[in-house]
Design a protein around this motif. Structure first.
Motif, mmCIF file in Angstrom:
data_model
loop_
_atom_site.group_PDB
_atom_site.id
_atom_site.type_symbol
_atom_site.label_atom_id
_atom_site.label_comp_id
_atom_site.label_asym_id
_atom_site.label_seq_id
_atom_site.Cartn_x
_atom_site.Cartn_y
_atom_site.Cartn_z
ATOM 1 N N PHE A 268 0.770 -1.229 -0.043
ATOM 2 C CA PHE A 268 -0.057 -0.121 -0.095
ATOM 3 C C PHE A 268 0.917 1.333 -0.094
ATOM 4 C CE2 PHE A 268 0.689 -0.952 4.524
ATOM 5 C CZ PHE A 268 1.133 0.137 4.838
ATOM 6 N N VAL A 269 0.261 2.518 -0.338
ATOM 7 C CA VAL A 269 0.696 3.547 -0.310
ATOM 8 C C VAL A 269 -0.304 4.779 0.403
ATOM 9 C CG1 VAL A 269 1.797 5.690 -1.787
ATOM 10 C CG2 VAL A 269 2.097 3.163 -2.514
ATOM 11 N N THR A 270 0.280 5.436 1.336
ATOM 12 C CA THR A 270 -0.726 6.538 1.860
ATOM 13 C C THR A 270 -0.444 7.653 1.016
ATOM 14 O OG1 THR A 270 1.024 7.397 3.333
ATOM 15 C CG2 THR A 270 -0.132 5.431 4.261
ATOM 16 N N ALA A 271 -1.356 8.593 0.957
ATOM 17 C CA ALA A 271 -1.433 9.462 0.066
ATOM 18 C C ALA A 271 -2.183 10.804 0.486
ATOM 19 C CB ALA A 271 -1.788 9.320 -1.335
ATOM 20 N N GLN A 272 -1.888 11.796 0.387
ATOM 21 C CA GLN A 272 -2.532 13.287 0.523
ATOM 22 C C GLN A 272 -2.618 13.632 -0.752
ATOM 23 O OE1 GLN A 272 -4.486 14.889 3.105
ATOM 24 N NE2 GLN A 272 -2.607 14.372 4.362
ATOM 25 N N LEU A 273 -3.950 14.026 -1.358
ATOM 26 C CA LEU A 273 -4.135 14.437 -2.600
ATOM 27 C C LEU A 273 -5.112 15.799 -2.368
ATOM 28 C CD1 LEU A 273 -5.434 11.354 -4.317
ATOM 29 C CD2 LEU A 273 -3.177 12.130 -4.359
ATOM 30 N N MET A 274 -4.470 17.080 -3.299
ATOM 31 C CA MET A 274 -5.256 18.358 -3.090
ATOM 32 C C MET A 274 -5.232 18.895 -4.345
ATOM 33 S SD MET A 274 -3.331 19.846 0.232
ATOM 34 C CE MET A 274 -1.739 19.105 0.219
ATOM 35 N N HIS A 275 -6.460 19.705 -4.417
ATOM 36 C CA HIS A 275 -6.710 20.850 -5.480
ATOM 37 C C HIS A 275 -6.763 22.357 -4.836
ATOM 38 C CE1 HIS A 275 -8.741 18.000 -8.817
ATOM 39 N NE2 HIS A 275 -7.140 17.715 -8.664
ATOM 40 N N LEU A 276 -6.018 22.919 -5.006
ATOM 41 C CA LEU A 276 -6.244 24.442 -4.690
ATOM 42 C C LEU A 276 -6.456 25.583 -5.974
ATOM 43 C CD1 LEU A 276 -5.832 26.608 -2.352
ATOM 44 C CD2 LEU A 276 -3.410 26.703 -3.018
#
Length: 413
Positions: A268-276
């Motif tokens: 697995f891979v932990t992730a933080q995804l964002m749109h600004l």
């Protein structure tokens, strides 16, 4: 019928001294072998009275500025980023001038490729005027572009930056990264990774497409080549999803499918995804098993940007819920991987999020040098607080939102 004669204003297309100097570099850049860049730069700087030209490149740990060897270049000792005139020019992305005891002025000019920094060029002149400053700033920008362009097909500049042997996994990880910093009027970003020469699973990526800043911070499980391979796949899947214009939740699905298909259910891979939205400050956030980012306002951490956490990438989680936040001008968002807070101190105590927040707040009491300088300073401070060691990958990525517009930059003076 009277004939009208239209008088045409004569346009001056003559070549000035500064244009000729820069033009030599531009004209030759396309066919210039990498090893001849430095001698040509030294030769051209000498034409305006400059001497002792040095080109200093940042090392991978962002602790030193290392001199590039080359014919006609002045090659001295590496300069510390934290405490030297070259370091100040690098971190502030601005010119630093130091009067010399024996006469003259030593100028340190940041090598800016776009808004990312390659290093610093240093030169000594007997006297410095506004024309010298303007010409040398432009020369430094052109030198930075040449170094970055030539780096695509030579190892010469990359090898200068290495101060330690590099693992294969770190080699892979560094090749994945975008520029470590970016700055436009509305937003700035900067990232830093440790341990620079043994990095394996951490990564980040970003792109500014129209008014939307796309950001991903990821942490692949494990160490070594297995983690680097997962990081490569997950960033590749993220970039593919970003370039086919899908939503945040769909990006998660693309990444999840790629990891599960390639590595099976036990990776697995932990992730933080964002749109600004850089025009409005609206922030969308998806958290896939990752530590929540910190919101920094007026120099202090005011809250964790919470969101409903979905399963890490690769576990086949449900469609994630998107959290929404509204930033204020000057706000910073600090993303980090668990290697920052899960390091154990002497005696076995966990470093923890509270210590991270204390370090952020304490550094805010000092003069800010901008996002790039502050992220570097924070990373070095955290490493010292952790006893100087990093047993797991530890990544920081910071966004500072300003708002406003940049249309004026497209209007000629």
């Amino acid at each position: 019928m009277a004939r009208r004669v239209m008088a045409k204003e004569k346009v001056d297309r003559s070549e000035s001294f500064g244009e000729r100097l820069l033009g030599v570099l531009l004209d030759r850049a396309r066919v210039m072998p990498p090893q001849l860049i430095a001698p040509l730069i030294a030769e051209e700087v000498a034409r305006i009275g400059g001497r002792d030209v040095s080109i200093l490149l940042q090392d991978y740990a962002q602790e030193l500025l290392v001199p590039l060897p080359g014919r006609k270049l002045h090659v001295g000792r590496p300069q510390p980023v934290a405490d030297s005139p070259a370091g100040r020019a690098f971190l502030r992305a601005d010119v630093v001038e130091v009067p010399q005891d024996q006469g003259g002025v030593r100028m340190y000019l940041p090598l800016l490729d776009g808004s990312d920094e390659v290093g610093v060029v240093a030169v000594t002149l007997d006297t410095v005027g506004d024309d010298d400053r303007r010409l040398l700033r432009r020369l430094a920008g052109l030198v930075a572009d040449m170094l970055v362009t030539k780096s695509a097909y030579t190892d010469q500049f990359l090898l200068v930056r290495r101060q330690e042997p590099m693992s294969v996994s770190a080699e892979i990880q560094w090749s994945l990264l975008p520029p470590l910093s970016m700055s436009v009027p509305q937003v700035e970003v900067a990232g830093i990774l440790e341990p620079a020469y043994r990095l394996a699973g951490d990564s980040f990526d970003y792109a500014l497409n129209d008014n939307i800043l796309h950001v991903a911070v990821t942490d692949a499980m494990g160490h070594g080549l297995d983690a680097a391979a997962m990081a490569t796949i997950v960033i590749g899947a993220y970039r593919h999803a970003r370039r086919v214009f899908v939503s945040l939740s769909e990006k998660y699905a693309y990444m999840d499918d790629a990891i599960s298909r390639q590595f099976g259910p036990d990776h697995f891979v932990t992730a933080q995804l964002m749109h600004l939205n850089i025009a409005t400050g609206e922030l969308e956030l998806v958290n896939a098993g990752h530590p929540a980012p910190l919101l920094i306002r007026e120099g202090r951490v005011v809250e964790r940007l919470e969101s409903a956490t979905t399963l890490p990438v690769g576990f086949g989680g449900e469609q994630p819920r998107i959290a929404q936040h509204l930033l204020q001008p000057g706000d910073r968002v600090l993303c980090y991987t668990d290697g920052i807070i899960e390091e154990h101190l002497a005696g076995g105590e966990r470093f923890g999020e509270e210590r991270l927040i204390q370090c952020v707040n304490r550094l805010a009491e000092e003069t800010s040098g901008g996002v790039r300088a502050d992220v570097t300073r924070l990373s070095h401070t955290l490493k010292t607080e952790r006893g100087g060691s990093t047993s797991d990958d530890a990544t920081l990525f910071m966004i500072e939102w300003h708002g406003g517009a940049a249309d004026h930059l497209a209007v000629p003076d």
